[in-house]
Design a protein around this motif. Structure first.
Motif, PDB file in Angstrom:
ATOM      1  N   LEU A   1      13.373  -3.301   7.894  1.00 64.58           N
ATOM      2  CA  LEU A   1      12.773  -4.583   8.261  1.00 64.58           C
ATOM      3  C   LEU A   1      11.789  -4.462   9.416  1.00 64.58           C
ATOM      4  CD1 LEU A   1      16.037  -6.742   8.125  1.00 64.58           C
ATOM      5  CD2 LEU A   1      14.284  -6.550   6.352  1.00 64.58           C
ATOM      6  N   LYS A   2      11.710  -3.264  10.006  1.00 63.98           N
ATOM      7  CA  LYS A   2      10.808  -3.045  11.139  1.00 63.98           C
ATOM      8  C   LYS A   2       9.962  -1.804  10.885  1.00 63.98           C
ATOM      9  CE  LYS A   2      14.029  -4.992  14.551  1.00 63.98           C
ATOM     10  NZ  LYS A   2      14.792  -4.711  15.800  1.00 63.98           N
ATOM     11  N   ASN A   3       8.872  -1.681  11.639  1.00 57.93           N
ATOM     12  CA  ASN A   3       8.002  -0.514  11.530  1.00 57.93           C
ATOM     13  C   ASN A   3       8.792   0.770  11.763  1.00 57.93           C
ATOM     14  OD1 ASN A   3       5.715  -2.095  11.076  1.00 57.93           O
ATOM     15  ND2 ASN A   3       5.150  -2.149  13.237  1.00 57.93           N
ATOM     16  N   VAL A   4       8.403   1.813  11.063  1.00 61.14           N
ATOM     17  CA  VAL A   4       9.006   3.138  11.232  1.00 61.14           C
ATOM     18  C   VAL A   4       7.929   4.085  11.749  1.00 61.14           C
ATOM     19  CG1 VAL A   4      10.129   5.077  10.066  1.00 61.14           C
ATOM     20  CG2 VAL A   4      10.628   2.720   9.348  1.00 61.14           C
ATOM     21  N   ALA A   5       8.204   4.750  12.855  1.00 63.54           N
ATOM     22  CA  ALA A   5       7.225   5.690  13.419  1.00 63.54           C
ATOM     23  C   ALA A   5       7.060   6.886  12.496  1.00 63.54           C
ATOM     24  CB  ALA A   5       7.687   6.145  14.798  1.00 63.54           C
TER      25      ALA A   5
ATOM     26  N   LEU B   1      10.953  -4.351   3.441  1.00 64.41           N
ATOM     27  CA  LEU B   1      10.521  -5.738   3.307  1.00 64.41           C
ATOM     28  C   LEU B   1       9.534  -6.157   4.394  1.00 64.41           C
ATOM     29  CD1 LEU B   1      13.961  -7.447   2.515  1.00 64.41           C
ATOM     30  CD2 LEU B   1      12.219  -6.685   0.899  1.00 64.41           C
ATOM     31  N   GLY B   2       8.524  -6.889   3.980  1.00 59.53           N
ATOM     32  CA  GLY B   2       7.582  -7.482   4.913  1.00 59.53           C
ATOM     33  C   GLY B   2       6.357  -6.629   5.141  1.00 59.53           C
ATOM     34  N   ASN B   3       5.412  -7.194   5.874  1.00 56.47           N
ATOM     35  CA  ASN B   3       4.165  -6.501   6.197  1.00 56.47           C
ATOM     36  C   ASN B   3       4.418  -5.546   7.360  1.00 56.47           C
ATOM     37  OD1 ASN B   3       1.530  -5.681   6.451  1.00 56.47           O
ATOM     38  ND2 ASN B   3       0.814  -7.584   7.397  1.00 56.47           N
ATOM     39  N   ILE B   4       5.141  -4.477   7.065  1.00 56.38           N
ATOM     40  CA  ILE B   4       5.481  -3.477   8.066  1.00 56.38           C
ATOM     41  C   ILE B   4       4.945  -2.121   7.627  1.00 56.38           C
ATOM     42  CG2 ILE B   4       7.531  -4.725   8.830  1.00 56.38           C
ATOM     43  CD1 ILE B   4       9.236  -2.791   7.208  1.00 56.38           C
ATOM     44  N   GLU B   5       4.956  -1.170   8.530  1.00 55.89           N
ATOM     45  CA  GLU B   5       4.427   0.157   8.244  1.00 55.89           C
ATOM     46  C   GLU B   5       5.518   1.208   8.352  1.00 55.89           C
ATOM     47  OE1 GLU B   5       1.461   3.102  10.628  1.00 55.89           O
ATOM     48  OE2 GLU B   5       0.547   1.260   9.854  1.00 55.89           O
ATOM     49  N   VAL B   6       5.604   2.033   7.327  1.00 56.50           N
ATOM     50  CA  VAL B   6       6.452   3.222   7.385  1.00 56.50           C
ATOM     51  C   VAL B   6       5.511   4.391   7.622  1.00 56.50           C
ATOM     52  CG1 VAL B   6       8.092   4.685   6.154  1.00 56.50           C
ATOM     53  CG2 VAL B   6       8.164   2.193   5.842  1.00 56.50           C
ATOM     54  N   GLY B   7       5.587   4.972   8.808  1.00 51.90           N
ATOM     55  CA  GLY B   7       4.626   5.972   9.242  1.00 51.90           C
ATOM     56  C   GLY B   7       4.591   7.217   8.374  1.00 51.90           C
ATOM     57  N   GLU B   8       3.506   7.948   8.474  1.00 53.34           N
ATOM     58  CA  GLU B   8       3.303   9.116   7.617  1.00 53.34           C
ATOM     59  C   GLU B   8       4.401  10.153   7.805  1.00 53.34           C
ATOM     60  OE1 GLU B   8       0.212  12.058   9.808  1.00 53.34           O
ATOM     61  OE2 GLU B   8      -0.653  10.145   9.169  1.00 53.34           O
TER      62      GLU B   8
ATOM     63  N   VAL C   1       0.865  -1.181   0.000  1.00 58.33           N
ATOM     64  CA  VAL C   1       0.000   0.000   0.000  1.00 58.33           C
ATOM     65  C   VAL C   1       0.901   1.231   0.000  1.00 58.33           C
ATOM     66  CG1 VAL C   1      -1.713   1.342   1.278  1.00 58.33           C
ATOM     67  CG2 VAL C   1      -1.869  -1.164   1.226  1.00 58.33           C
ATOM     68  N   VAL C   2       0.643   2.145  -0.925  1.00 61.56           N
ATOM     69  CA  VAL C   2       1.352   3.420  -0.971  1.00 61.56           C
ATOM     70  C   VAL C   2       0.298   4.508  -0.919  1.00 61.56           C
ATOM     71  CG1 VAL C   2       2.904   4.915  -2.279  1.00 61.56           C
ATOM     72  CG2 VAL C   2       3.214   2.423  -2.363  1.00 61.56           C
ATOM     73  N   GLU C   3       0.261   5.271   0.161  1.00 63.29           N
ATOM     74  CA  GLU C   3      -0.784   6.272   0.336  1.00 63.29           C
ATOM     75  C   GLU C   3      -0.480   7.552  -0.456  1.00 63.29           C
ATOM     76  OE1 GLU C   3      -2.613   4.942   4.674  1.00 63.29           O
ATOM     77  OE2 GLU C   3      -1.388   6.754   4.558  1.00 63.29           O
TER      78      GLU C   3
ATOM     79  N   GLY D   1      -0.262 -14.354   1.747  1.00 66.37           N
ATOM     80  CA  GLY D   1      -1.178 -13.412   2.384  1.00 66.37           C
ATOM     81  C   GLY D   1      -0.634 -11.995   2.347  1.00 66.37           C
ATOM     82  N   ASP D   2      -1.015 -11.204   3.324  1.00 66.94           N
ATOM     83  CA  ASP D   2      -0.614  -9.798   3.386  1.00 66.94           C
ATOM     84  C   ASP D   2       0.842  -9.731   3.819  1.00 66.94           C
ATOM     85  OD1 ASP D   2      -0.521  -7.084   3.526  1.00 66.94           O
ATOM     86  OD2 ASP D   2      -2.153  -6.852   4.977  1.00 66.94           O
ATOM     87  N   ARG D   3       1.728  -9.450   2.882  1.00 61.80           N
ATOM     88  CA  ARG D   3       3.156  -9.649   3.136  1.00 61.80           C
ATOM     89  C   ARG D   3       4.041  -8.501   2.671  1.00 61.80           C
ATOM     90  NH1 ARG D   3       1.185 -12.196  -1.178  1.00 61.80           N
ATOM     91  NH2 ARG D   3       2.364 -12.274  -3.128  1.00 61.80           N
ATOM     92  N   HIS D   4       3.450  -7.384   2.283  1.00 64.17           N
ATOM     93  CA  HIS D   4       4.239  -6.272   1.748  1.00 64.17           C
ATOM     94  C   HIS D   4       4.038  -5.000   2.560  1.00 64.17           C
ATOM     95  CE1 HIS D   4       3.907  -8.947  -1.883  1.00 64.17           C
ATOM     96  NE2 HIS D   4       5.210  -8.701  -1.853  1.00 64.17           N
ATOM     97  N   PRO D   5       4.931  -4.033   2.404  1.00 68.34           N
ATOM     98  CA  PRO D   5       4.904  -2.827   3.246  1.00 68.34           C
ATOM     99  C   PRO D   5       3.706  -1.923   2.994  1.00 68.34           C
ATOM    100  CG  PRO D   5       7.060  -3.145   2.239  1.00 68.34           C
ATOM    101  CD  PRO D   5       6.135  -4.082   1.547  1.00 68.34           C
ATOM    102  N   LYS D   6       3.422  -1.112   4.013  1.00 68.57           N
ATOM    103  CA  LYS D   6       2.392  -0.072   3.946  1.00 68.57           C
ATOM    104  C   LYS D   6       3.113   1.266   4.138  1.00 68.57           C
ATOM    105  CE  LYS D   6      -0.358  -3.634   3.990  1.00 68.57           C
ATOM    106  NZ  LYS D   6       0.701  -4.658   3.794  1.00 68.57           N
ATOM    107  N   ILE D   7       3.145   2.070   3.090  1.00 69.44           N
ATOM    108  CA  ILE D   7       3.849   3.352   3.112  1.00 69.44           C
ATOM    109  C   ILE D   7       2.811   4.453   3.288  1.00 69.44           C
ATOM    110  CG2 ILE D   7       5.514   4.815   1.941  1.00 69.44           C
ATOM    111  CD1 ILE D   7       6.481   1.927   2.540  1.00 69.44           C
ATOM    112  N   ARG D   8       2.872   5.142   4.406  1.00 66.13           N
ATOM    113  CA  ARG D   8       1.847   6.136   4.712  1.00 66.13           C
ATOM    114  C   ARG D   8       2.150   7.475   4.039  1.00 66.13           C
ATOM    115  NH1 ARG D   8      -1.651   2.317   5.473  1.00 66.13           N
ATOM    116  NH2 ARG D   8      -1.273   1.047   7.340  1.00 66.13           N
ATOM    117  N   ARG D   9       1.167   8.316   4.012  1.00 68.78           N
ATOM    118  CA  ARG D   9       1.170   9.551   3.214  1.00 68.78           C
ATOM    119  C   ARG D   9       2.356  10.453   3.561  1.00 68.78           C
ATOM    120  NH1 ARG D   9      -0.398  14.135   5.648  1.00 68.78           N
ATOM    121  NH2 ARG D   9      -1.202  13.992   7.784  1.00 68.78           N
TER     122      ARG D   9
END
Length: 272
Positions: A233-237, A215-222, A175-177, A196-204
């Motif tokens: 490899l880990k979530n980014v605030a 890499l992975g089902n992680i979130e890069v915060g807005e 997901v790329v916002e 399954g749901d295995r790719h990153p979520k890139i916030r706005r």
């Protein structure tokens, strides 16, 4: 006396108007490009028609003729107005953020990051209408022509800049916002053979630097920044800058919306 049947007001499209003006000027200055300017812009009725023609010329091939591609693209844009709206937002984002860009027409015709993204939007529409085999054709041609591999099931917002484009890979469940900037060589991938749901979520508002891998089902915060060449490899605030292999926090984002500023420098004593 009030007119019982007033004429509708003309819809002003500043992006399209600017493109028409520039195309006419370029056709006069460079006669070798005059026929291309007319076919791709000046002889088209609208931004959407021009975009459909452009995509058909770029990704049509031996397997599927230019005309067949045009019919698919034109039908998709007639069915879903958001495709044209997103393309305008992407074009404006490229014009605003890229200092090498001097007009709307330039990225429209020549920037493969923009071209690839618009062709992906057609593939995504096809995927959502259960025409997955044709969507995969679009994905394959986008990869062959532009060197950009975006799975048609990925969800990408509007106002996106894909700078240069070469080597960008975006996986199926990514997901790329809205308002994100991606530079060349960015990978939004999985970590292995998981399903399954295995790719990153890139916030706005986030900017991801050249060659970075997330890499992975992680979130890069807005409104965050990922430094060039990093492996995340880990979530980014949100509002955070990360860099390195593996990526670590090196400070705050440095501005309200990194995707707009496109500033890839780090500001700390370590880098002074």
């Amino acid at each position: 006396m009030v007119d019982a049947n007033p004429k509708p007001k003309a819809v002003v499209d500043p992006v399209w108007s600017s493109m028409l003006t520039d195309a006419a000027e370029w056709a006069k200055k460079e006669s070798a490009l005059a026929s291309w300017m007319h076919a791709s812009v000046l002889d088209q009725r609208s931004f959407e028609d021009a975009l459909a023609y452009l995509i058909s010329q770029k990704i049509g091939g031996t397997e599927m003729s230019d005309l067949s591609v045009y019919q698919v693209v034109h039908n998709a844009m007639l069915s879903d107005a958001s495709i044209g709206e997103s393309a305008r937002a992407d074009l404006s984002a490229t014009y605003d953020r890229d200092p090498a860009c001097t007009s709307y027409l330039e990225p429209f015709l020549y920037f493969k990051g923009f071209n690839a993204l618009q062709a992906y939007r057609i593939g995504h529409w096809l995927w959502g209408h259960d025409r997955t085999f044709l969507a995969k054709y679009f994905q394959s041609r986008i990869n062959s022509v532009f060197g950009v591999d975006i799975h048609p099931a990925a969800r990408i917002g509007k106002g996106i800049m894909v700078d240069h484009g070469t080597g960008v890979v975006i996986g199926e469940t990514a997901v790329v916002e809205d308002g994100v900037s991606l530079l060349h060589g960015v990978t939004l991938g999985g970590t292995g053979k998981e399903t399954g749901d295995r790719h990153p979520k890139i916030r706005r508002g986030t900017m991801i630097g050249a060659g970075a891998t997330v890499l992975g089902n992680i979130e890069v915060g807005e409104c965050s920044r990922v430094g060039a060449g990093s492996v995340v490899l880990k979530n980014v605030a949100k509002n955070t800058t990360v860099a390195g292999v593996p990526a670590k926090v090196v400070g705050n984002a440095g501005c309200a919306q990194p995707a707009l500023s496109m500033d890839q420098r780090f500001y700390s004593e370590e880098y002074d």
